[in-house]
Design a protein around this motif. Sequence first.
Motif, PDB file in Angstrom:
ATOM      1  N   LYS B  90      46.737  12.374 -12.217  1.00  0.00           N
ATOM      2  CA  LYS B  90      45.756  12.944 -11.298  1.00  0.00           C
ATOM      3  C   LYS B  90      44.438  12.143 -11.317  1.00  0.00           C
ATOM      4  CE  LYS B  90      42.967  17.151 -11.038  1.00  0.00           C
ATOM      5  NZ  LYS B  90      42.714  18.434 -11.680  1.00  0.00           N
ATOM      6  N   VAL B  91      43.927  11.915 -12.514  1.00  0.00           N
ATOM      7  CA  VAL B  91      42.634  11.232 -12.628  1.00  0.00           C
ATOM      8  C   VAL B  91      42.749   9.765 -12.203  1.00  0.00           C
ATOM      9  CG1 VAL B  91      40.857  10.479 -14.268  1.00  0.00           C
ATOM     10  CG2 VAL B  91      41.715  12.827 -14.348  1.00  0.00           C
ATOM     11  N   ALA B  92      43.838   9.111 -12.639  1.00  0.00           N
ATOM     12  CA  ALA B  92      44.008   7.696 -12.267  1.00  0.00           C
ATOM     13  C   ALA B  92      44.180   7.566 -10.748  1.00  0.00           C
ATOM     14  CB  ALA B  92      45.194   7.084 -13.005  1.00  0.00           C
ATOM     15  N   ALA B  93      44.848   8.540 -10.131  1.00  0.00           N
ATOM     16  CA  ALA B  93      45.016   8.506  -8.670  1.00  0.00           C
ATOM     17  C   ALA B  93      43.658   8.652  -7.978  1.00  0.00           C
ATOM     18  CB  ALA B  93      45.963   9.618  -8.218  1.00  0.00           C
ATOM     19  N   ARG B  94      42.829   9.543  -8.515  1.00  0.00           N
ATOM     20  CA  ARG B  94      41.510   9.759  -7.902  1.00  0.00           C
ATOM     21  C   ARG B  94      40.660   8.496  -8.012  1.00  0.00           C
ATOM     22  NH1 ARG B  94      40.023  15.503  -9.116  1.00  0.00           N
ATOM     23  NH2 ARG B  94      39.716  14.766 -11.235  1.00  0.00           N
ATOM     24  N   ILE B  95      40.739   7.831  -9.179  1.00  0.00           N
ATOM     25  CA  ILE B  95      39.962   6.599  -9.366  1.00  0.00           C
ATOM     26  C   ILE B  95      40.527   5.474  -8.494  1.00  0.00           C
ATOM     27  CG2 ILE B  95      39.230   4.846 -11.045  1.00  0.00           C
ATOM     28  CD1 ILE B  95      39.385   7.019 -13.215  1.00  0.00           C
ATOM     29  N   ALA B  96      41.862   5.509  -8.297  1.00  0.00           N
ATOM     30  CA  ALA B  96      42.516   4.451  -7.521  1.00  0.00           C
ATOM     31  C   ALA B  96      42.407   4.700  -6.018  1.00  0.00           C
ATOM     32  CB  ALA B  96      43.983   4.333  -7.938  1.00  0.00           C
ATOM     33  N   GLY B  97      41.773   5.798  -5.642  1.00  0.00           N
ATOM     34  CA  GLY B  97      41.556   6.085  -4.220  1.00  0.00           C
ATOM     35  C   GLY B  97      42.808   6.473  -3.465  1.00  0.00           C
ATOM     36  N   VAL B  98      43.786   7.004  -4.180  1.00  0.00           N
ATOM     37  CA  VAL B  98      45.047   7.395  -3.522  1.00  0.00           C
ATOM     38  C   VAL B  98      45.229   8.917  -3.621  1.00  0.00           C
ATOM     39  CG1 VAL B  98      46.065   5.151  -4.049  1.00  0.00           C
ATOM     40  CG2 VAL B  98      46.517   7.074  -5.585  1.00  0.00           C
ATOM     41  N   PRO B  99      46.109   9.495  -2.775  1.00  0.00           N
ATOM     42  CA  PRO B  99      46.276  10.956  -2.809  1.00  0.00           C
ATOM     43  C   PRO B  99      46.820  11.451  -4.146  1.00  0.00           C
ATOM     44  CG  PRO B  99      47.210  10.029  -0.805  1.00  0.00           C
ATOM     45  CD  PRO B  99      46.891   8.875  -1.695  1.00  0.00           C
ATOM     46  N   LYS B 100      46.561  12.716  -4.413  1.00  0.00           N
ATOM     47  CA  LYS B 100      47.027  13.351  -5.646  1.00  0.00           C
ATOM     48  C   LYS B 100      48.557  13.322  -5.724  1.00  0.00           C
ATOM     49  CE  LYS B 100      46.482  17.813  -7.977  1.00  0.00           C
ATOM     50  NZ  LYS B 100      45.725  19.077  -7.968  1.00  0.00           N
ATOM     51  N   PRO B 101      49.110  12.974  -6.881  1.00  0.00           N
ATOM     52  CA  PRO B 101      50.572  12.962  -7.020  1.00  0.00           C
ATOM     53  C   PRO B 101      51.150  14.361  -6.777  1.00  0.00           C
ATOM     54  CG  PRO B 101      49.522  11.877  -8.895  1.00  0.00           C
ATOM     55  CD  PRO B 101      48.439  12.553  -8.113  1.00  0.00           C
ATOM     56  N   VAL B 102      52.310  14.409  -6.122  1.00  0.00           N
ATOM     57  CA  VAL B 102      52.873  15.709  -5.761  1.00  0.00           C
ATOM     58  C   VAL B 102      54.020  16.146  -6.672  1.00  0.00           C
ATOM     59  CG1 VAL B 102      52.178  15.624  -3.350  1.00  0.00           C
ATOM     60  CG2 VAL B 102      54.367  14.627  -4.040  1.00  0.00           C
ATOM     61  N   GLY B 103      54.508  15.254  -7.532  1.00  0.00           N
ATOM     62  CA  GLY B 103      55.642  15.611  -8.395  1.00  0.00           C
ATOM     63  C   GLY B 103      55.300  16.747  -9.339  1.00  0.00           C
TER      64      GLY B 103
END
Lengths: 155, 105
Positions: B90-103
């Motif tokens: 979740k946090v790495a996705a937010r920093i990477a500017g991509v949507p929240k993982p859904v799995g």
Amino acid sequence: MDTAITKVSIIVSKGSLEGVYPGLIMANGARAEGIEANCFFTFFGLDVINVHRYEHLKVATVGNPGLHMATLIGGLPGVSSLVTRMMEQKMEHSDIPNLGEFLALLSDAGCGMYGCRASCELFGVTREDLIPEVKDIISVGEFYHLAAGGEIIFT
Amino acid sequence: MQTTQLTGHDIAVNDEGFFLNPDEWSEAFVPELASREGIAELTPRHWEVIRFMRKAYEERGGAPSVRALSKESGIPVKELYALFPKGPAKVAARIAGVPKPVGCI
């Protein structure tokens, strides 16, 4: 976001395969959200953290209307094992980890795992019978102390 | 829609702080985004995870959950949580500017 959940304590009381996965998935999902999570294994749920038992959990084929199987057939010898094997194959296909892998995942994710003292005494289970990832065997009182300030989920 | 200021740019984010337009992201935002997540020191290992999330999103249109992230990147789950205690995927996705993982797992 002021009402965000920051801590959950999940009680796992069932010993059937379909009875234990939801609680474990909720715990793992909580950790993935950065939520503090603890699991408390009680009664037949104790089998999940029992080294002799966790690889042998079965899907309940009797008294489980969700399976849409006649109770008489579900009670035949071997049917539970067969249905369990089918379920495990389905889960593997969906990349859902088996129990051993799931417990390691939970532990690595920092989820606290605890055995219920009363259940351990009832079933004659000692610390040596439990997987090493288990932090402690605790009483109900200690569980509530641990759960203070968070949500409690009973499964 | 909310916006957040990053190195002088107005970036549209959702209520959880995820980029609405991943194309607006640049690596130049990473130090500031990481600091907002409470990451005091951005290590090469953090960068590895952030770049991995970015790459996974660009290749597949979605970022992986923690278990998939660990399996695919080879970074142990335990280390991922040490790097990103508030939820690695979740946090790495937010920093990477991509949507929240859904799995879910």
